[in-house]
Design an enzyme around this catalytic site. Structure first.
Site, PDB file in Angstrom:
ATOM      1  N   LYS A 108       0.814  -1.221   0.000  1.00 13.33           N
ATOM      2  CA  LYS A 108       0.000   0.000   0.000  1.00 13.33           C
ATOM      3  C   LYS A 108       0.850   1.275   0.000  1.00 13.33           C
ATOM      4  O   LYS A 108       0.334   2.360  -0.232  1.00 13.33           O
ATOM      5  CB  LYS A 108      -0.952  -0.002   1.194  1.00 13.33           C
ATOM      6  CG  LYS A 108      -2.046  -1.059   1.077  1.00 13.33           C
ATOM      7  CD  LYS A 108      -3.067  -0.945   2.190  1.00 13.33           C
ATOM      8  CE  LYS A 108      -4.198  -1.934   2.017  1.00 13.33           C
ATOM      9  NZ  LYS A 108      -3.797  -3.320   2.391  1.00 13.33           N
TER      10      LYS A 108
HETATM   11  C1  LIG Z   1      -4.514  -4.388   1.691  1.00 14.09           C
HETATM   12  C2  LIG Z   1      -3.780  -5.682   1.588  1.00 14.09           C
HETATM   13  C3  LIG Z   1      -4.202  -6.714   0.725  1.00 14.09           C
HETATM   14  C4  LIG Z   1      -5.464  -6.624  -0.102  1.00 14.09           C
HETATM   15  O1  LIG Z   1      -5.390  -5.662  -1.110  1.00 14.09           O
HETATM   16  P1  LIG Z   1      -6.723  -5.119  -1.833  1.00 14.09           P
HETATM   17  O2  LIG Z   1      -6.269  -4.088  -2.773  1.00 14.09           O
HETATM   18  O3  LIG Z   1      -7.567  -4.546  -0.709  1.00 14.09           O
HETATM   19  O4  LIG Z   1      -7.383  -6.276  -2.463  1.00 14.09           O
HETATM   20  C5  LIG Z   1      -3.418  -7.842   0.630  1.00 14.09           C
HETATM   21  N1  LIG Z   1      -2.305  -7.990   1.379  1.00 14.09           N
HETATM   22  C6  LIG Z   1      -1.881  -7.041   2.232  1.00 14.09           C
HETATM   23  C7  LIG Z   1      -0.654  -7.265   3.040  1.00 14.09           C
HETATM   24  C8  LIG Z   1      -2.591  -5.853   2.368  1.00 14.09           C
HETATM   25  O5  LIG Z   1      -2.171  -4.915   3.235  1.00 14.09           O
END
Ligand SMILES: *Cc1c(COP(=O)(O)O)cnc(C)c1O
Length: 434
Positions: A108
């Site tokens: 993210k």
């Molecule tokens: C947010 C997150 C996900 C999921 O991603 P999306 O875009 O919400 O589908 C998967 N793995 C980790 C470690 C995350 O922080």
């Protein structure tokens, strides 16, 4: 200028600037670009010779080039991607793209940093302050807080449930200071999310304050994740492995995989996608039955994917005109219980000497089980296993070293403001801030 429509089709189109500042459309729909610009064949012919930043800039230009001058966009892209995204071979024809080398060791980081810089760019000329509200169960808060740290014109409020995030997660958003305020809510993650939602719907409050969200409903946060898919393709092309490419994505709110679907729409030669779920298998069930039936979320060891009503599902439907058959042609699914996730972490550690985090483990397993002869697979490893130390260490029976970038947070002092979970108190607090 690119126009952004709402997936609920009840409001007029927005500009990029409006879409980024608002986050969600007034009719509660998600913003989608009216047009998706394909990239030329010549780009794909030589993509393997380009750097991560060069690839990302070309992709960003296709999305945002009509709205931001080239030099500014280039700066936003290069500032965002100041770290590596290595690709590793895990098994025969199975690769992982490690998306966890950013400041908070989670994928993210890229979306959060890009959004912060883009919003900062739009606010440069203005004197109004934008308030970003983000509810977190741990990981989103740290990526957003670190992404927005020090960006002028923006104040971030991170709401987190008291006693329910790990020490290392808490330190990543409570030790920053500057334009980041951590609010420790006496309640659960759902209570935090409810406070944020209520604030967005509070007409009176929104007349006094500009409020926006920084989760993957925001176009500036989810679209830049398309960079990963182009970069993965380029790296595999360099190895002569790009034909029949399958990408497997551990999915929660489906922002990441939706960005990949945009890439495919722009001409990126990915054959198909696999969406890996934990026990929260609403999308998996949709693929099997064509019925979308949101459920309350279930707590799992891959907790960043504990989502019972994925917000980007509306975007997947919009991309495919809600054609279930077309969706199942491009995307297949998988779902795993905690025991299966743990078993996978253990197996890969023992056999391949590679430590998966619980999210990446779902994706690895879904890829191994879903890949067909003649295909090459890459799964996205979305977090460093050290972020889930308490879960992973007992499974593999050994300690995981905490990388330096996480360790430095641990030495900072926690600063947070304690609030009850009732809305009035939260509202009074926000009003008192301006
Ligand atoms: C947010 C997150 C996900 C999921 O991603 P999306 O875009 O919400 O589908 C998967 N793995 C980790 C470690 C995350 O922080």
């Amino acid at each position: 200028m690119t126009q952004y429509y709402s997936t609920n089709h009840k409001v007029a189109d927005a500009t990029l600037k409006e879409a980024v500042i608002k986050g969600l459309a007034a009719d509660k729909g998600l913003f989608m670009p009216r047009t998706i610009k394909p990239l030329p064949a010549s780009f794909f012919d030589t993509i393997e010779q380009l750097s991560l930043q060069e690839i990302a800039y070309q992709v960003a230009d296709a999305f945002f080039g009509e709205d931001i001058p080239a030099a500014d966009l280039k700066k936003i892209v290069y500032d965002t991607l100041s770290f590596d995204i290595p690709i590793r071979k895990v098994d025969k024809d199975i690769y992982t793209l490690e998306l966890f080398h950013g400041p908070t060791l989670a994928f993210k980081d890229v979306g959060a940093r890009f959004m912060a810089r883009l919003l900062g760019y739009f606010l440069k000329e203005e004197r109004r302050l934008v308030n970003v509200l983000v509810a977190t169960s741990g990981d989103t808060g740290s990526a957003v807080a670190n992404g927005f740290l020090g960006v002028e014109g923006i104040h971030v409020y991170v709401l987190y449930p008291k006693g329910k995030v790990s020490l290392i997660q808490e330190k990543q958003f409570t030790t920053l200071g500057q334009n980041i305020t951590a609010l420790e809510i006496d309640g659960t993650f759902d209570d935090c999310q409810a406070l944020v939602k209520q604030a967005f719907m509070d007409k009176e409050l929104n007349e006094k304050l500009v409020l926006t969200s920084a989760n993957s409903i925001n176009v500036a946060r989810f679209l830049p994740q398309a960079f990963y898919y182009f970069y993965a393709y380029a790296q595999l092309k360099k190895k002569g492995k790009a034909a029949n490419l399958v990408v497997c994505v551990p999915s929660g709110n489906f922002g990441n995989i939706t960005a990949g679907l945009f890439g495919k729409e722009m001409g990126l030669p990915i054959k198909r996608f696999i969406a890996a779920n934990n026990a929260n298998d609403i999308f998996y069930q949709y693929l099997q039955t064509a019925v979308y039936s949101p459920q309350p979320s279930i707590a799992t060891i891959a907790n960043a994917m504990d989502v019972g009503d994925p917000s980007n599902f509306a975007r997947v439907l919009a991309l495919y005109q809600a054609d279930h058959q077309a969706i199942t042609k491009d995307i297949s699914g998988a779902t795993y219980k905690d025991e299966q996730i743990a078993e996978t972490i253990k197996k890969v550690y023992t056999e391949d000497d590679y430590i998966l985090d619980p999210h990446g483990a779902c994706a690895y397993r879904a890829l191994c089980e879903g890949i067909r002869p003649g295909e090459v697979g890459v799964f996205l490893e979305t977090a460093h296993p050290a972020k889930f130390k308490d879960t992973v260490e007992p499974i593999i029976g050994t300690d995981i070293a905490i990388p330096e970038s996480l360790n430095h947070f641990l030495s900072g002092d926690k600063q947070s403001i304690s609030l009850d979970k009732d809305y009035e108190g939260f509202r009074t607090f926000l009003e008192g801030e301006v």
